[in-house]
Scaffold this active site. Structure first.
Site, PDB file in Angstrom:
ATOM      1  N   HIS A   1     -57.611 -49.599 -13.742  1.00 48.24           N
ATOM      2  CA  HIS A   1     -57.929 -49.232 -12.357  1.00 48.24           C
ATOM      3  C   HIS A   1     -59.033 -50.100 -11.763  1.00 48.24           C
ATOM      4  CE1 HIS A   1     -55.429 -45.859 -13.272  1.00 48.24           C
ATOM      5  NE2 HIS A   1     -56.254 -45.391 -14.178  1.00 48.24           N
TER       6      HIS A   1
ATOM      7  N   THR B   1     -52.654 -58.216 -54.321  1.00 46.27           N
ATOM      8  CA  THR B   1     -52.730 -58.705 -52.941  1.00 46.27           C
ATOM      9  C   THR B   1     -53.326 -60.107 -52.917  1.00 46.27           C
ATOM     10  OG1 THR B   1     -54.896 -57.713 -52.497  1.00 46.27           O
ATOM     11  CG2 THR B   1     -52.956 -56.341 -52.109  1.00 46.27           C
TER      12      THR B   1
ATOM     13  N   LYS C   1     -51.498 -57.424 -48.065  1.00 45.57           N
ATOM     14  CA  LYS C   1     -52.729 -58.150 -47.756  1.00 45.57           C
ATOM     15  C   LYS C   1     -52.758 -58.356 -46.257  1.00 45.57           C
ATOM     16  CE  LYS C   1     -56.164 -60.357 -50.005  1.00 45.57           C
ATOM     17  NZ  LYS C   1     -56.816 -59.743 -51.163  1.00 45.57           N
TER      18      LYS C   1
END
Lengths: 339, 339, 339, 339
Positions: free
Chosen positions: B296, B62, B15
């Site tokens: 950058h 789950t 889960k």
């Protein structure tokens, strides 16, 4: 590899998210072809002087990698699959940057190149490949040719849904690992799914059901069995076609026949059937990884003591949720494969 | 493990994104303590019947995992570090779900449990661990106690910047791998950075420089050397303190002394110094992985033929970019470590 | 409206991101229909006691609003367009919550309901509408029925690209403002686009061109001319069809004929043609707002002093960028409209 | 304004997401100052020839706008607040692009400039401002100077939490609307919050409570009373300081005293107190808009018939949720203000 100061260093560096659009206008009928790629490159090299000392002489600047992507895209005068472009880039980085010889005096103090030199302190002259492995990941955006009044447009495109991904790992030797994938393929069926007879314990609340929604976002990646750059099929756009075919097999297996569908007793079972269908159908796919989160559509059942059944679920009104979600993933591979 | 149909299956399920907030009101001074955790659990088990047949009898739902998170959070009557909670959960899942015996008749047809049974067809009775490994990932959000007029507030919190992460892998045997991390630690310095004397070839445009911005978003994770659940320090909130200390060492090394800073000849070199400082300072850190994209800030230099120097860069005006970015990552570990 | 303490308060409250999935299984052929809606509700009311005093007696709890969405979705036994559902919800909130009488004594001290009472201090009994306006926004996700081997699947759906949006503003009087839209419609053409003869000044670098890529993500919303809940067409799924038709007109105008396309001299001009085509074609569309960022695909032109033409742009290699982007938006409306 | 073809067009165009980093190295003590701004510009102009005809002569290219941002950032030799930079940019765009005269012959056919010409068909010579209003939005990222061992670092910065926003609308006349804001200020308190005695009806399930978590992400924007570019305070970094002070007042009011806090009977009431405190404290703030979603931390209460109280809520274990959320927003302004 070993390192000064008693530390081992494993490193990679590269340039991520280099975006490139490429148009080919060569169609005899005046049609344009277009792809948009998001390229990430990682180079592995034995040389570690930039880590151990203030010495950048082994580093290919990531800005240079970026430039190379554009130069190579330009050089591809003919359409090619994203897989071929990834291999082409990987091959370039492994072959363009030559081995360098490092005298033992340098090695003596730092001893940073164990793998290449084998012996640690007695070495006289070692050489060090600047780049021995290149890993190239590319995401191809799903620009699809539009149709106007049923006819394909010569230069018009619309963004579709799921991305095409590729990872090519190229070794200096020419050895290749090639993995293609589809990312973000969101599928849903409104019936023919259940989940029952799982482990019940004191933390279990979920009831058994033979009727639920099934929704997932498939992220699949499959490894081709080609093990060297030289061995990949020469057929034009071979991998582009293969991508479409694998996606079709995955979807057909998930949904089942148009009239009846197919019952899914669990995401696990459906995942297994999808993966094994791909392996059965495509002999040059060595393994497939499937990640299929169970994106829950919860039955809505509002009730209070006063209103015991305000909204009673009858397979019609659902609460879609992003979190939490079940996470189910598996890799299926042929037992004979060397993976 | 081997599988019916000549396929090998490696799988995990669990889960993800189980969110839990926990308040402790036990402070003698009336102060509240608060954490917000986002928990993901993956369970590994040998049993594959849910993949190979329509049989869910080996699956821990789950939904049950999610419930368990809340029950366990409730049972923690005293404050604890996110690391301890991750271990506690992992331990639960490995010990709560017992081995089950499966008769050979079942095995015969499916042969899905090769590792446990060893022999393939002669097996009489095998047992199968429902769960042999639990992997628990948690992200702790940076809720920080606010100060009002210089005094800490008893129950007021504000969200800070970077997340605290943890991954605990717990085996049925009690074996442990514990990794803590910091995610999204964005750092920047306006000078004391350069990049020169790197590889120059026909794709190289980037000029050498000894003066540039250096910006990155540090994602670091360090593995502790504790190898079993039993061996972790018993000191209260031990790992919470350690997290703050590691973060401080990383930042101190990146920035250098407040007046002078420290020159960075490359992101690689700075990364190495940061990682090795952590390993030197904390004996119970076995290895550290650092991912430090070079974000950058390009010098702005607008010019046309008519206006040869519309804006000429003098280390003052920059274009910050998200893409492309340099990607630099490395793992530093003690040579004596078993990793 | 006026307020205690010399402050004017304009407020709204509601529930955002209420997600609902709705399945209809009524098809004679066994086909299911499915929609997923993300609903946000804002209620406007004159009563401000919750702001000015610790008095919540005028507040409809946002939790109640959420429940109402599910109850109403349940009550919709037949398929309906997202526009109809938005109007239905708006109508409910405006009519369900009755006016309340407030005695002057309450008003005297607070004087928070100026609009309703007109006079400020002489009022004896005023009434206050709990809710006088409801604004309902819904995003419909693009779940599309899949085809398996050319036949539409009875219960299988796949997520498409761009969202369907609606905003319905309903007044207690029955007055209606109804706006539909499409969000995230990403379009691109590889030629037939230019930009030239614009203002040139000392900050201008961009050269004139008659050949460039044109890419945008259309966000369009069009207001229907129906001005009351009672006046909307009764035809089933009227607005769902209209949505498809408007999207088709927008795309047809953007791309032009499949063989030749149509030249775009600027995003502005193309936007205007798209909007005016919709207004010309659909008499019940009163106005249309188009937001069409110019998503730049920059020609790549790498060059150094040593390599003056490393990659020279010939309408083939581009750098796609997300930022910065040109932002172009306009509203087109009929001059006779009251808008 | 009126338009050919019987259509009215209201339009704006500009450049969004222009990112600029600016370093000032002027500190006598060697310290650097740094800001990162994300600038979006919208220009409004009467001239519509680019919409109505293939004529770009009135368009300031969005690329030129971008260049201007960098030139102007360069020209700012001294530190300035983000508010001042926004005004400076807006002023530039309104004053740099002069009015243009358009002969009646042009107007006759198109009649696209109603506002400027007043008469529709009799006009002889009209003039058209290229740009009459500039709207500049900037987001300043929260780069904060780091401290190393208690001392501020001369050139080291770390990203903090919430953004500083500004919107400056500048007219050709010099008229100004200036709004500053804070975005993403996430606050939470673990007690001293309730919600009771709200409207109860048949859709209501939420129980009354005097004890709950209160969490929100404050998005506030306040309009300053300065109505012309000339009238803004000349004090250096005036608005930067004001931003910090307003944020402090918002937080102090939300949390209350450090030992006791302050009871919140509703988000509405707390929002009102926060806004009115800002208006009371800062005379040059004319109005404030507060958007404070109620981000729910739901009490966890797991129960089944078999386990009637698996986890029983006692103000300790919560489920944090992102959706749905209550949406509460209001604008407070002085009654004397012209807004």
């Amino acid at each position: 590899m070993a390192a000064g100061g008693g530390l081992r260093v494993e490193q990679r560096h590269g340039k991520a998210r280099v975006r490139v659009g490429r148009v080919w206008r060569q169609g005899a009928d005046g049609s344009h072809h277009f792809v948009e790629w998001n390229v990430s490159i990682s180079l592995l090299s034995h040389c570690l002087s930039s880590y151990h000392r203030d010495d950048n002489s082994d580093i290919v600047a990531t800005d240079t990698m970026k430039n190379t992507v554009y130069v190579k895209a330009k050089e591809c005068g003919d359409r090619l699959s994203v897989e071929e472009f990834a291999i082409l880039l990987g091959n370039h980085f492994c072959s363009f940057y030559p081995q360098v010889y490092i005298s033992s005096s340098v090695i003596h103090s730092a001893c940073y190149s164990l793998k290449a030199c084998v012996c640690t302190h007695l070495c006289f002259l070692v050489y060090c490949y600047k780049v021995y492995t290149a890993i190239v990941n590319i995401i191809e955006k799903p620009w699809e040719r539009v149709c106007i009044d049923g006819k394909p447009h010569l230069h018009g495109f619309k963004l579709g849904s799921e991305n095409h991904t590729v990872e090519a790992t190229v070794q200096k030797s020419g050895a290749l690992t090639l993995t293609s994938g589809v990312a973000g393929l969101a599928l849903l069926k409104t019936t023919q799914s259940g989940f029952e007879k799982f482990v019940r314990d004191k933390y279990t609340i979920l009831p058994d059901t033979r009727e639920r929604m099934l929704a997932t976002e498939v992220n699949a990646s499959w490894r081709y069995s080609y093990e060297s750059v030289a061995s990949i099929p020469k057929k034009e756009l071979y991998f582009s076609e293969k991508f479409m075919e694998v996606k079709k097999v995955l979807m057909d297996t998930f949904f089942g026949p148009p009239e009846t569908g197919v019952y899914s007793p669990s995401v696990q079972r459906t995942l297994y059937l999808m993966g094994s269908a791909v392996l059965r159908r495509f002999p040059d796919v060595a393994s497939i990884h499937l990640k299929m989160p169970n994106i829950h559509f919860l039955p809505v059942n509002l009730s209070t003591k006063e209103n015991p059944s305000m909204v009673k679920f009858k397979d019609d009104v659902y609460l879609p949720t992003d979190e939490p979600h079940g996470s189910i993933e598996a890799t299926l591979s042929r037992i004979t494969s060397k993976m």
